[in-house]
Design an enzyme around this catalytic site. Structure first.
Site, PDB file in Angstrom:
ATOM      1  CE  LYS A 148      10.205 -24.335 -41.379  1.00  0.00           C
ATOM      2  NZ  LYS A 148      10.675 -24.741 -40.003  1.00  0.00           N
ATOM      3  CB  SER A 200      13.825 -36.294 -42.082  1.00  0.00           C
ATOM      4  OG  SER A 200      12.603 -35.800 -42.611  1.00  0.00           O
ATOM      5  CD  GLU A 218      22.956 -32.198 -44.362  1.00  0.00           C
ATOM      6  OE1 GLU A 218      22.834 -33.456 -44.300  1.00  0.00           O
ATOM      7  OE2 GLU A 218      22.894 -31.455 -43.395  1.00  0.00           O
ATOM      8  CB  CYS A 243      22.958 -35.407 -40.911  1.00  0.00           C
ATOM      9  SG  CYS A 243      23.967 -33.959 -41.256  1.00  0.00           S
TER      10      CYS A 243
END
Length: 490
Positions: free
Chosen positions: A184, A239, A260, A294
């Protein structure tokens, strides 16, 4: 870049769900609008999946799981290698597509095609190398066989900031290990994943092995898939807040998980550092992908004797940046993903300035069309500032002075996150100490970019679980089985 070129490319991107080897509309025919953040205009309408569509995709992955797990490792490897070659041949199309849906400068999109393709190549090479072991047990009464097996149907959730690389970094090891997949992509950037699915189909991937669901309702779709007993693995990049929620859902099924999550990377510059290299590293660590990574450096901790010189050098370079649509050659800073991201950056900058930070350049949102925020440099940022606690995810470079090595370590580790850190020093002993003292899963020593397909990517603390890439990456999709057999000589 002509509008005709963009129109022709977008027409080649599938606009339906990929389930069981077929492109099919969403249940009910709902559509999801994909917009260009540089203009705010809709560039394509695609299928908007429901939870029922998600379960159909999982059913297809489940049905194909046994056959794919039994496929010869070399065959799996050759499919991935063909996909790598096809991606390389279509690199310009994929780069433009990413820029259109995500906004990053075209040169950076080209770099992501190279980086993302390396996961296909790396794991094509790892597929035949999955190994176990055989040996005599310590008592000498039997033989121990340790073998490794595909986990099974895997659900992969990818973010919007690296539409290709985040997909290949999850898909490639899963397929190499013999797992089938439902992926997704993020609502904001689904087109690259749909295009990649077609590349993998063209490379000979059997029907049902890779299934793609695009949706504007990720919560209900994901929960339906995660709660289903046919799923065996969950991999998520995004997140920390969403990661915690998914872990709660996965706990009930005791799913294998890889997470992650967020980061708050420190970038530490000592007074003996090569400042030319430190500045170049800072620009790469902060402004690559418009700061929306990130791994982006969040807090620039600079030894007080060189803090002002470092800040002045960085400010001069940032003031020369060119902002605009990523499709224009020479653009350094493209649009942020949406207006909410602009508001977040502006709010964090305003909070820091109100608390006493000094604004050196940038700092104010740019009027539309498009979601633009300029590259910004702040100095003397107070410890109480929100941007030192939150993940900025925007082009804001915040400088904080420190007094000595212990002070630097204290400031660097003062966060719930632990993804990556950067250190610049000429003192090798100090560099080694910093590697061991910084509580992060990755460190760049005199390097501003650390990601590599051959290296294990992942963090400590609230930055996640597991690793992607490297020798470790394929292990996330493998189960270990131990068998004891009688002593054949007894």
């Amino acid at each position: 870049m002509t509008d005709l070129r963009q129109t022709e490319l977008l027409a080649t991107v599938p606009d339906r769900l990929h389930i069981g080897g077929h492109w099919r509309p969403a249940t009910g025919g709902a559509l999801l609008a994909v917009t260009d953040p540089a203009t705010g205009h809709v560039i394509k309408n695609i299928a908007d999946a429901t939870p029922a569509d998600g379960l159909a995709a999982l059913a297809a992955a489940h049905d194909a799981a046994g056959r794919w797990a039994r496929t010869a490792p070399r065959e799996r490897a050759e499919i991935l290698r063909r996909a790598f070659d096809l991606l390389a041949g279509r690199a310009e199309d994929v780069a433009l597509l990413m820029t259109l849906e995500m906004g990053k400068p075209l040169g950076q999109s080209r770099g992501e095609v190279t980086y993302g393709g390396e996961f296909l190549r790396w794991f094509s090479e790892e597929a035949p190398r999955v190994a176990g072991r055989y040996g005599v047990n310590p008592e000498g009464t039997g033989r121990m066989i340790v073998s490794r097996h595909a986990v099974g149907p895997s659900y992969l959730i990818t973010p919007w900031n690296f539409p290709l690389a985040m997909a290949t970094r999850k898909i490639a090891p899963a397929l190499a290990a013999g797992c089938t997949v439902v992926i997704k992509p993020a609502e904001a950037t689904p087109l690259t994943t749909l295009y990649l699915a077609q590349i993998l189909a063209d490379a000979g991937l059997p029907a049902g092995v890779l299934n793609v669901v695009t949706t504007s309702a990720p919560g209900p779709v994901s929960e339906a898939i995660i709660r289903d007993e046919r799923l065996r693995k969950l991999s998520f990049t995004g997140s920390t807040a969403v990661g915690r929620l998914l872990l709660e859902q996965a706990a009930g099924r005791v799913l294998r998980t890889s997470m992650e999550l967020g980061g708050n990377a420190p970038f530490v510059v000592f007074d003996d550092a090569d400042l030319d290299k430190a500045v170049e590293g800072a620009l790469a660590a902060k402004f690559r992908n418009i700061g929306q990574a990130c791994t982006a450096a969040n807090r620039f901790l600079v030894h007080r004797p060189v803090a002002e010189e470092f800040t002045e050098r960085v400010t001069r370079r940032v003031a020369e940046f060119r902002m605009g649509p990523g499709t224009q050659e020479g653009v350094t800073i493209g649009p942020l993903i949406d207006d909410a991201a602009v508001t977040k950056s502006a709010t964090l900058v305003r909070d820091a300035v109100e608390r006493g930070a000094r604004l050196r350049v940038g700092g104010e949102p740019v009027a539309g069309p498009g979601s633009y925020f300029p590259a910004t440099v702040l100095s003397d940022v107070p410890p109480s500032s929100d941007l030192l606690r939150e993940e900025i995810f925007g082009p804001v470079l915040a400088v904080v002075p420190f007094d000595d090595e212990d002070d630097a370590v204290r400031l660097a580790n003062d966060t719930e996150y632990g993804l990556v850190s950067y250190v610049y020093t000429r003192d090798l002993a100090r560099g080694q100490r910093m590697i061991e003292r910084l509580a992060t899963g990755m460190t760049g020593l005199n390097m501003g970019v650390v990601s590599n397909a051959a290296a294990p990517f992942g963090g400590w603390k609230q930055s996640g679980l597991g690793r992607e890439g490297g020798l470790e990456g394929i292990g996330e999709y493998l189960e270990t089985k131990y068998t004891l057999t009688p002593d054949p000589f007894a």
